[in-house]
Write a protein that holds these residues in place. Sequence first.
Motif, PDB file in Angstrom:
ATOM      1  N   ASP A   1       0.810  -1.225   0.000  1.00  0.00           N
ATOM      2  CA  ASP A   1       0.000   0.000   0.000  1.00  0.00           C
ATOM      3  C   ASP A   1       0.839   1.269   0.000  1.00  0.00           C
ATOM      4  OD1 ASP A   1      -2.579   1.096  -0.176  1.00  0.00           O
ATOM      5  OD2 ASP A   1      -2.629   1.540   1.962  1.00  0.00           O
ATOM      6  N   ALA A   2       2.019   1.191  -0.589  1.00  0.00           N
ATOM      7  CA  ALA A   2       2.842   2.396  -0.728  1.00  0.00           C
ATOM      8  C   ALA A   2       2.376   3.273  -1.883  1.00  0.00           C
ATOM      9  CB  ALA A   2       4.312   2.016  -0.936  1.00  0.00           C
ATOM     10  N   GLY A   3       1.586   2.690  -2.784  1.00  0.00           N
ATOM     11  CA  GLY A   3       1.098   3.437  -3.932  1.00  0.00           C
ATOM     12  C   GLY A   3       1.484   2.827  -5.268  1.00  0.00           C
ATOM     13  N   LYS A   4       1.980   1.585  -5.261  1.00  0.00           N
ATOM     14  CA  LYS A   4       2.428   0.945  -6.502  1.00  0.00           C
ATOM     15  C   LYS A   4       1.300   0.813  -7.515  1.00  0.00           C
ATOM     16  CE  LYS A   4       3.834  -2.784  -4.325  1.00  0.00           C
ATOM     17  NZ  LYS A   4       3.668  -2.388  -2.911  1.00  0.00           N
TER      18      LYS A   4
ATOM     19  N   ILE B   1       4.964   8.727   2.366  1.00  0.00           N
ATOM     20  CA  ILE B   1       5.415   9.619   3.430  1.00  0.00           C
ATOM     21  C   ILE B   1       4.338   9.862   4.475  1.00  0.00           C
ATOM     22  CG2 ILE B   1       4.736  11.785   2.300  1.00  0.00           C
ATOM     23  CD1 ILE B   1       7.424  12.957   3.298  1.00  0.00           C
ATOM     24  N   ASP B   2       3.075   9.640   4.116  1.00  0.00           N
ATOM     25  CA  ASP B   2       1.992   9.891   5.066  1.00  0.00           C
ATOM     26  C   ASP B   2       2.053   8.953   6.267  1.00  0.00           C
ATOM     27  OD1 ASP B   2      -0.337  11.603   5.471  1.00  0.00           O
ATOM     28  OD2 ASP B   2      -1.525   9.764   5.349  1.00  0.00           O
ATOM     29  N   ARG B   3       2.700   7.809   6.108  1.00  0.00           N
ATOM     30  CA  ARG B   3       2.847   6.858   7.211  1.00  0.00           C
ATOM     31  C   ARG B   3       4.021   7.205   8.116  1.00  0.00           C
ATOM     32  NH1 ARG B   3       1.887   0.777   4.765  1.00  0.00           N
ATOM     33  NH2 ARG B   3      -0.197   1.130   3.926  1.00  0.00           N
ATOM     34  N   GLY B   4       4.905   8.074   7.669  1.00  0.00           N
ATOM     35  CA  GLY B   4       6.094   8.413   8.434  1.00  0.00           C
ATOM     36  C   GLY B   4       7.256   7.488   8.099  1.00  0.00           C
ATOM     37  N   GLY B   5       8.485   7.954   8.402  1.00  0.00           N
ATOM     38  CA  GLY B   5       9.679   7.140   8.207  1.00  0.00           C
ATOM     39  C   GLY B   5      10.077   6.935   6.765  1.00  0.00           C
ATOM     40  N   VAL B   6       9.721   7.877   5.891  1.00  0.00           N
ATOM     41  CA  VAL B   6       9.915   7.644   4.461  1.00  0.00           C
ATOM     42  C   VAL B   6      11.393   7.519   4.089  1.00  0.00           C
ATOM     43  CG1 VAL B   6       9.954  10.090   3.777  1.00  0.00           C
ATOM     44  CG2 VAL B   6       9.127   8.358   2.176  1.00  0.00           C
ATOM     45  N   PHE B   7      12.280   8.296   4.712  1.00  0.00           N
ATOM     46  CA  PHE B   7      13.696   8.227   4.346  1.00  0.00           C
ATOM     47  C   PHE B   7      14.326   6.925   4.815  1.00  0.00           C
ATOM     48  CE2 PHE B   7      12.797  12.836   4.519  1.00  0.00           C
ATOM     49  CZ  PHE B   7      12.983  13.101   3.167  1.00  0.00           C
ATOM     50  N   ALA B   8      13.933   6.451   5.997  1.00  0.00           N
ATOM     51  CA  ALA B   8      14.416   5.152   6.479  1.00  0.00           C
ATOM     52  C   ALA B   8      13.906   4.034   5.571  1.00  0.00           C
ATOM     53  CB  ALA B   8      13.965   4.916   7.914  1.00  0.00           C
ATOM     54  N   HIS B   9      12.643   4.151   5.134  1.00  0.00           N
ATOM     55  CA  HIS B   9      12.076   3.133   4.254  1.00  0.00           C
ATOM     56  C   HIS B   9      12.870   3.038   2.954  1.00  0.00           C
ATOM     57  CE1 HIS B   9       7.755   3.204   6.127  1.00  0.00           C
ATOM     58  NE2 HIS B   9       8.625   2.548   6.860  1.00  0.00           N
ATOM     59  N   LEU B  10      13.138   4.168   2.339  1.00  0.00           N
ATOM     60  CA  LEU B  10      13.828   4.165   1.046  1.00  0.00           C
ATOM     61  C   LEU B  10      15.296   3.770   1.194  1.00  0.00           C
ATOM     62  CD1 LEU B  10      12.192   7.357  -0.478  1.00  0.00           C
ATOM     63  CD2 LEU B  10      11.944   5.015  -1.340  1.00  0.00           C
ATOM     64  N   TYR B  11      15.969   4.376   2.156  1.00  0.00           N
ATOM     65  CA  TYR B  11      17.393   4.072   2.362  1.00  0.00           C
ATOM     66  C   TYR B  11      17.567   2.606   2.745  1.00  0.00           C
ATOM     67  CZ  TYR B  11      22.159   4.351   4.183  1.00  0.00           C
ATOM     68  OH  TYR B  11      23.494   4.141   4.414  1.00  0.00           O
TER      69      TYR B  11
ATOM     70  N   ILE C   1      10.390   7.651  -5.756  1.00  0.00           N
ATOM     71  CA  ILE C   1       9.216   8.526  -5.796  1.00  0.00           C
ATOM     72  C   ILE C   1       8.608   8.540  -4.401  1.00  0.00           C
ATOM     73  CG2 ILE C   1       6.902   8.882  -6.736  1.00  0.00           C
ATOM     74  CD1 ILE C   1       7.871   7.544  -9.325  1.00  0.00           C
ATOM     75  N   ILE C   2       8.357   9.720  -3.883  1.00  0.00           N
ATOM     76  CA  ILE C   2       7.724   9.866  -2.574  1.00  0.00           C
ATOM     77  C   ILE C   2       6.249  10.182  -2.790  1.00  0.00           C
ATOM     78  CG2 ILE C   2       7.644  11.277  -0.477  1.00  0.00           C
ATOM     79  CD1 ILE C   2      10.687  11.508  -0.660  1.00  0.00           C
ATOM     80  N   ASN C   3       5.403   9.472  -2.086  1.00  0.00           N
ATOM     81  CA  ASN C   3       3.962   9.513  -2.325  1.00  0.00           C
ATOM     82  C   ASN C   3       3.227  10.099  -1.125  1.00  0.00           C
ATOM     83  OD1 ASN C   3       1.553   8.968  -3.645  1.00  0.00           O
ATOM     84  ND2 ASN C   3       1.425   6.878  -2.888  1.00  0.00           N
TER      85      ASN C   3
ATOM     86  N   LEU D   1      19.046  12.077   1.042  1.00  0.00           N
ATOM     87  CA  LEU D   1      18.783  10.775   0.448  1.00  0.00           C
ATOM     88  C   LEU D   1      19.553  10.601  -0.858  1.00  0.00           C
ATOM     89  CD1 LEU D   1      17.093   8.155   0.674  1.00  0.00           C
ATOM     90  CD2 LEU D   1      15.310   9.302  -0.674  1.00  0.00           C
ATOM     91  N   GLU D   2      19.570  11.626  -1.680  1.00  0.00           N
ATOM     92  CA  GLU D   2      20.282  11.532  -2.953  1.00  0.00           C
ATOM     93  C   GLU D   2      21.788  11.399  -2.743  1.00  0.00           C
ATOM     94  OE1 GLU D   2      17.234  13.812  -6.000  1.00  0.00           O
ATOM     95  OE2 GLU D   2      18.808  14.994  -5.024  1.00  0.00           O
ATOM     96  N   GLU D   3      22.332  12.116  -1.756  1.00  0.00           N
ATOM     97  CA  GLU D   3      23.761  12.023  -1.477  1.00  0.00           C
ATOM     98  C   GLU D   3      24.141  10.652  -0.917  1.00  0.00           C
ATOM     99  OE1 GLU D   3      24.452  15.259   1.151  1.00  0.00           O
ATOM    100  OE2 GLU D   3      24.202  16.800  -0.403  1.00  0.00           O
ATOM    101  N   LYS D   4      23.304  10.119  -0.024  1.00  0.00           N
ATOM    102  CA  LYS D   4      23.607   8.847   0.623  1.00  0.00           C
ATOM    103  C   LYS D   4      23.447   7.657  -0.332  1.00  0.00           C
ATOM    104  CE  LYS D   4      24.591   9.833   4.946  1.00  0.00           C
ATOM    105  NZ  LYS D   4      25.869   9.401   5.585  1.00  0.00           N
ATOM    106  N   THR D   5      22.524   7.748  -1.274  1.00  0.00           N
ATOM    107  CA  THR D   5      22.229   6.598  -2.134  1.00  0.00           C
ATOM    108  C   THR D   5      22.753   6.755  -3.557  1.00  0.00           C
ATOM    109  OG1 THR D   5      20.100   7.512  -2.832  1.00  0.00           O
ATOM    110  CG2 THR D   5      20.119   6.132  -0.830  1.00  0.00           C
TER     111      THR D   5
END
Length: 501
Positions: A16-19, A169-179, A197-199, A215-219
């Motif tokens: 349910d992330a939006g795929k 992002i509405d669920r929180g923790g979006v950067f941890a999720h992606l990284y 893509i952030i939703n 996020l872009e620098e780290k990944t």
Amino acid sequence: MSDSIAALMVQGTTSDAGKSVLVAGIGRMLARRGIRVAPFKPQNMALNSAVTLDGGEIGRAQAVQAQACGVTPSVDMNPILIKPSSDVGAQIIIQGQAKMNLDAIGYHEFKKMALPYVLESFTALSKQFDCIIIEGAGSPAEINLRENDIANMGFAEAADVPVVIVADIDRGGVFAHLYGTLALLSPSEQARVKGFIINRFRGDVALLEPGLRWLEEKTNKPVLGVLPFLHGLNIEAEDAIIDAHSAVKNSKIRVVVPVVTRISNHTDFDPLRLHPDIDFRYVGKGESLANADLIILPGTKSTRADLAYLREQGWDKEIAKHLRYGGKVIGICGGLQMLGQTIIDESGVEGEAGTSQGLGWLNLSTSMQAKKTLRQRQGCLTLNGQTVSVHGYEIHVGQSQVTDAAPIELDDGSVDGALSADNQIFGSYLHGLFDSEPALALIIQWVNDEQIAPQNMMQMREHALDRIADAIEAHVDLSSLGIATAPSYRKDRVIADGASL
């Protein structure tokens, strides 16, 4: 095909992330540009399914995505569909047809044999369309599911397709999720990821800029876009029930649906849930069916088990009281079977073999058969002496012998369903029955003689798909992937729109 790619896979950090909606939106965006595009999901686990014109079964989400792309749904768009029948078992549907029932361990072994079917369907679509937009399942970082994976990176590697990862992002923790998701992938899989893509973002995207840069620098992967939280967006859910209930002021009818453990095709009730004149609610475990004008028993993947569950909740007694006070009841598919006299499953098609006594309010008896009925239908519904056109589709293993009057006459001359002699109860095998505007209006009249406002579900879905495509055009840069973006795209755009992708 210029300025576009042959395939793109959308994977997510979670379910349910939006795929599903992102695939539909990209498909609509490309179709509007005249590109022949189709959706594809290698493996789907869902109890919401649809029937193709050639009598196959696919996930409901892929049928909606096909609508977004302006193409006819086919079994190749979802070659492996898993329909859970219990907490540990499921029916396996391969290229549209039910083939076997397996437990979790058995399916883990089956995946070794499933990839050829998946690649065969993908190849077939690739020969028909310019571009395929692929949806992953769950998350690619589920360590326990990675062996012989066909749903996410296992398929992407086998088919050699690029991947974007979406997070909510509405669920929180979006950067941890992606990284974290990227970090758990293998080096070759990481190289396959072209961006994020952030939703479901609310507010000014400038507030996100520090996080996006980090996020872009780290990944070393670009953030391709930030999609807004789209308020009031109504599109059929892949599987999760949208259970939020707000009482409708001055409603003309109150409708409740008991949520049984293996409820299937609950998207049947979207026309009721979304109607401004209808106070609709789902009723869960421990809750009451009271204060309803109409109770609808839904479809289910495990009719006898869910009939037992219904009785455990005391809902059978509440339905009996509802009927004594003049209320109306409808059963759809498995709900129709529950309303009859007996349900016989001698071969254990849906679970443990045996016979169950039905609720006894319709004169019909159902026998479970190994061969599943899959077909699209249209005909006429007659209630209270009035007749209107209806359309829908059948997905069921039960065959019912009916002696009550049939409320639906089908175009091939056969009949469907049953109507009680006292005119309080009817049932039908047709999923999608309420989608028909005249049929919904007639059913509401049958319940309490009320007139409701017209509501065109097809137009509502089309509008929702266009809104998603518009948001992608405006907020996502797919040009680096070979998909040209609209001139309106601007990464620092202020996001303000207001149901969600």
